[in-house]
Design a protein around this motif. Sequence first.
Motif, PDB file in Angstrom:
ATOM      1  N   ILE A   1       0.862  -1.178   0.000  1.00  0.00           N
ATOM      2  CA  ILE A   1       0.000   0.000   0.000  1.00  0.00           C
ATOM      3  C   ILE A   1       0.898   1.228   0.000  1.00  0.00           C
ATOM      4  CG2 ILE A   1      -1.795   1.292   1.198  1.00  0.00           C
ATOM      5  CD1 ILE A   1      -2.587  -1.411   2.530  1.00  0.00           C
ATOM      6  N   GLN A   2       0.744   2.074  -1.004  1.00  0.00           N
ATOM      7  CA  GLN A   2       1.554   3.277  -1.132  1.00  0.00           C
ATOM      8  C   GLN A   2       0.652   4.497  -1.001  1.00  0.00           C
ATOM      9  OE1 GLN A   2       3.564   3.637  -4.883  1.00  0.00           O
ATOM     10  NE2 GLN A   2       4.730   5.411  -4.246  1.00  0.00           N
ATOM     11  N   VAL A   3       1.043   5.418  -0.117  1.00  0.00           N
ATOM     12  CA  VAL A   3       0.306   6.670   0.064  1.00  0.00           C
ATOM     13  C   VAL A   3       1.006   7.725  -0.788  1.00  0.00           C
ATOM     14  CG1 VAL A   3      -0.563   8.361   1.708  1.00  0.00           C
ATOM     15  CG2 VAL A   3      -0.221   5.997   2.441  1.00  0.00           C
ATOM     16  N   LEU A   4       0.359   8.167  -1.850  1.00  0.00           N
ATOM     17  CA  LEU A   4       0.931   9.182  -2.725  1.00  0.00           C
ATOM     18  C   LEU A   4       0.638  10.576  -2.182  1.00  0.00           C
ATOM     19  CD1 LEU A   4      -0.072   7.768  -6.228  1.00  0.00           C
ATOM     20  CD2 LEU A   4       2.098   7.502  -5.025  1.00  0.00           C
ATOM     21  N   ASP A   5       1.559  11.503  -2.366  1.00  0.00           N
ATOM     22  CA  ASP A   5       1.322  12.887  -1.964  1.00  0.00           C
ATOM     23  C   ASP A   5       0.168  13.466  -2.771  1.00  0.00           C
ATOM     24  OD1 ASP A   5       3.477  12.721  -0.259  1.00  0.00           O
ATOM     25  OD2 ASP A   5       4.820  13.930  -1.504  1.00  0.00           O
ATOM     26  N   ASN A   6      -0.776  14.069  -2.057  1.00  0.00           N
ATOM     27  CA  ASN A   6      -1.907  14.778  -2.675  1.00  0.00           C
ATOM     28  C   ASN A   6      -2.654  13.930  -3.697  1.00  0.00           C
ATOM     29  OD1 ASN A   6      -0.868  17.062  -1.273  1.00  0.00           O
ATOM     30  ND2 ASN A   6       0.517  17.446  -2.957  1.00  0.00           N
ATOM     31  N   ALA A   7      -2.733  12.641  -3.449  1.00  0.00           N
ATOM     32  CA  ALA A   7      -3.305  11.722  -4.427  1.00  0.00           C
ATOM     33  C   ALA A   7      -3.846  10.466  -3.728  1.00  0.00           C
ATOM     34  CB  ALA A   7      -2.236  11.367  -5.455  1.00  0.00           C
ATOM     35  N   PRO A   8      -4.258   9.453  -4.491  1.00  0.00           N
ATOM     36  CA  PRO A   8      -4.899   8.283  -3.900  1.00  0.00           C
ATOM     37  C   PRO A   8      -3.933   7.320  -3.215  1.00  0.00           C
ATOM     38  CG  PRO A   8      -4.622   7.932  -6.239  1.00  0.00           C
ATOM     39  CD  PRO A   8      -4.189   9.353  -5.955  1.00  0.00           C
ATOM     40  N   LEU A   9      -4.530   6.325  -2.581  1.00  0.00           N
ATOM     41  CA  LEU A   9      -3.776   5.175  -2.088  1.00  0.00           C
ATOM     42  C   LEU A   9      -3.630   4.204  -3.248  1.00  0.00           C
ATOM     43  CD1 LEU A   9      -5.652   4.354   1.233  1.00  0.00           C
ATOM     44  CD2 LEU A   9      -3.419   5.434   1.012  1.00  0.00           C
ATOM     45  N   ILE A  10      -2.433   3.678  -3.434  1.00  0.00           N
ATOM     46  CA  ILE A  10      -2.194   2.663  -4.457  1.00  0.00           C
ATOM     47  C   ILE A  10      -2.004   1.335  -3.733  1.00  0.00           C
ATOM     48  CG2 ILE A  10      -0.725   1.904  -6.362  1.00  0.00           C
ATOM     49  CD1 ILE A  10      -2.100   4.586  -6.880  1.00  0.00           C
ATOM     50  N   ILE A  11      -2.830   0.351  -4.062  1.00  0.00           N
ATOM     51  CA  ILE A  11      -2.723  -0.972  -3.470  1.00  0.00           C
ATOM     52  C   ILE A  11      -2.325  -1.931  -4.574  1.00  0.00           C
ATOM     53  CG2 ILE A  11      -3.973  -2.857  -2.342  1.00  0.00           C
ATOM     54  CD1 ILE A  11      -5.465   0.300  -1.673  1.00  0.00           C
ATOM     55  N   LYS A  12      -1.195  -2.605  -4.380  1.00  0.00           N
ATOM     56  CA  LYS A  12      -0.698  -3.567  -5.366  1.00  0.00           C
ATOM     57  C   LYS A  12      -0.657  -4.944  -4.724  1.00  0.00           C
ATOM     58  CE  LYS A  12       2.073  -0.237  -7.874  1.00  0.00           C
ATOM     59  NZ  LYS A  12       3.404   0.141  -8.349  1.00  0.00           N
ATOM     60  N   GLY A  13      -1.224  -5.923  -5.418  1.00  0.00           N
ATOM     61  CA  GLY A  13      -1.280  -7.282  -4.910  1.00  0.00           C
ATOM     62  C   GLY A  13      -2.727  -7.740  -4.840  1.00  0.00           C
ATOM     63  N   GLU A  14      -2.916  -8.964  -4.447  1.00  0.00           N
ATOM     64  CA  GLU A  14      -4.257  -9.526  -4.348  1.00  0.00           C
ATOM     65  C   GLU A  14      -4.895  -9.089  -3.035  1.00  0.00           C
ATOM     66  OE1 GLU A  14      -5.823 -11.078  -6.840  1.00  0.00           O
ATOM     67  OE2 GLU A  14      -4.002 -10.664  -7.980  1.00  0.00           O
ATOM     68  N   ALA A  15      -5.836  -8.157  -3.111  1.00  0.00           N
ATOM     69  CA  ALA A  15      -6.527  -7.648  -1.930  1.00  0.00           C
ATOM     70  C   ALA A  15      -8.027  -7.781  -2.136  1.00  0.00           C
ATOM     71  CB  ALA A  15      -6.155  -6.192  -1.692  1.00  0.00           C
ATOM     72  N   GLU A  16      -8.741  -8.028  -1.063  1.00  0.00           N
ATOM     73  CA  GLU A  16     -10.200  -8.093  -1.117  1.00  0.00           C
ATOM     74  C   GLU A  16     -10.746  -6.776  -0.592  1.00  0.00           C
ATOM     75  OE1 GLU A  16     -13.802 -11.110   0.122  1.00  0.00           O
ATOM     76  OE2 GLU A  16     -11.908 -11.241   1.175  1.00  0.00           O
ATOM     77  N   LEU A  17     -11.642  -6.154  -1.338  1.00  0.00           N
ATOM     78  CA  LEU A  17     -12.248  -4.882  -0.969  1.00  0.00           C
ATOM     79  C   LEU A  17     -13.711  -5.137  -0.627  1.00  0.00           C
ATOM     80  CD1 LEU A  17     -11.731  -1.827  -0.757  1.00  0.00           C
ATOM     81  CD2 LEU A  17     -12.282  -1.656  -3.193  1.00  0.00           C
ATOM     82  N   ILE A  18     -14.100  -4.774   0.595  1.00  0.00           N
ATOM     83  CA  ILE A  18     -15.441  -5.050   1.112  1.00  0.00           C
ATOM     84  C   ILE A  18     -16.159  -3.727   1.370  1.00  0.00           C
ATOM     85  CG2 ILE A  18     -16.734  -6.208   2.957  1.00  0.00           C
ATOM     86  CD1 ILE A  18     -14.978  -8.152   1.468  1.00  0.00           C
ATOM     87  N   ASP A  19     -17.429  -3.611   0.952  1.00  0.00           N
ATOM     88  CA  ASP A  19     -18.183  -2.382   1.190  1.00  0.00           C
ATOM     89  C   ASP A  19     -18.789  -2.362   2.593  1.00  0.00           C
ATOM     90  OD1 ASP A  19     -20.595  -3.842   1.192  1.00  0.00           O
ATOM     91  OD2 ASP A  19     -21.280  -3.055  -0.726  1.00  0.00           O
ATOM     92  N   GLY A  20     -19.522  -1.312   2.914  1.00  0.00           N
ATOM     93  CA  GLY A  20     -20.113  -1.124   4.240  1.00  0.00           C
ATOM     94  C   GLY A  20     -21.169  -2.151   4.606  1.00  0.00           C
ATOM     95  N   GLU A  21     -21.670  -2.879   3.621  1.00  0.00           N
ATOM     96  CA  GLU A  21     -22.660  -3.927   3.875  1.00  0.00           C
ATOM     97  C   GLU A  21     -22.039  -5.318   3.863  1.00  0.00           C
ATOM     98  OE1 GLU A  21     -25.519  -3.157   0.804  1.00  0.00           O
ATOM     99  OE2 GLU A  21     -26.562  -1.668   2.021  1.00  0.00           O
ATOM    100  N   GLY A  22     -20.707  -5.380   3.739  1.00  0.00           N
ATOM    101  CA  GLY A  22     -20.021  -6.668   3.738  1.00  0.00           C
ATOM    102  C   GLY A  22     -19.938  -7.341   2.386  1.00  0.00           C
ATOM    103  N   LYS A  23     -20.342  -6.633   1.333  1.00  0.00           N
ATOM    104  CA  LYS A  23     -20.293  -7.198  -0.020  1.00  0.00           C
ATOM    105  C   LYS A  23     -18.931  -6.923  -0.646  1.00  0.00           C
ATOM    106  CE  LYS A  23     -25.198  -6.361  -0.638  1.00  0.00           C
ATOM    107  NZ  LYS A  23     -26.183  -5.494  -1.290  1.00  0.00           N
ATOM    108  N   THR A  24     -18.454  -7.874  -1.430  1.00  0.00           N
ATOM    109  CA  THR A  24     -17.173  -7.737  -2.111  1.00  0.00           C
ATOM    110  C   THR A  24     -17.304  -6.826  -3.319  1.00  0.00           C
ATOM    111  OG1 THR A  24     -16.501  -9.937  -1.391  1.00  0.00           O
ATOM    112  CG2 THR A  24     -15.308  -9.005  -3.253  1.00  0.00           C
ATOM    113  N   ILE A  25     -16.368  -5.875  -3.438  1.00  0.00           N
ATOM    114  CA  ILE A  25     -16.302  -4.979  -4.597  1.00  0.00           C
ATOM    115  C   ILE A  25     -15.272  -5.556  -5.554  1.00  0.00           C
ATOM    116  CG2 ILE A  25     -15.687  -2.652  -5.371  1.00  0.00           C
ATOM    117  CD1 ILE A  25     -16.513  -1.650  -2.583  1.00  0.00           C
ATOM    118  N   GLU A  26     -15.602  -5.588  -6.837  1.00  0.00           N
ATOM    119  CA  GLU A  26     -14.691  -6.117  -7.846  1.00  0.00           C
ATOM    120  C   GLU A  26     -13.387  -5.325  -7.848  1.00  0.00           C
ATOM    121  OE1 GLU A  26     -14.543  -6.807 -12.637  1.00  0.00           O
ATOM    122  OE2 GLU A  26     -16.492  -6.722 -11.652  1.00  0.00           O
TER     123      GLU A  26
END
Length: 65
Positions: free
Chosen positions: A6-31
């Motif tokens: 996980i890389q925190v870019l200056d004045n920009a987004p978080l970059i996540i590299k690798g196999e990560a699971e992203l879950i929404d507020g209801e527990g559902k998986t986001i593609e």
Amino acid sequence: MSKVKIQVLDNAPLIIKGEAELIDGEGKTIETSSELHLCRCGLSKNKPYCDGSHRDKFESKVRAK
């Protein structure tokens, strides 16, 4: 399981590299893919992903101590 980077870019987004699971507020998986750009500014119209809306409107520089 491989290591996720996980890389925190200056004045920009978080970059996540690798196999990560992203879950929404209801527990559902986001593609995902093997590289994610996650919005930190709250201005993206494609949340949770960055769409570049932060340019010249968001400032944040995170440094390790």
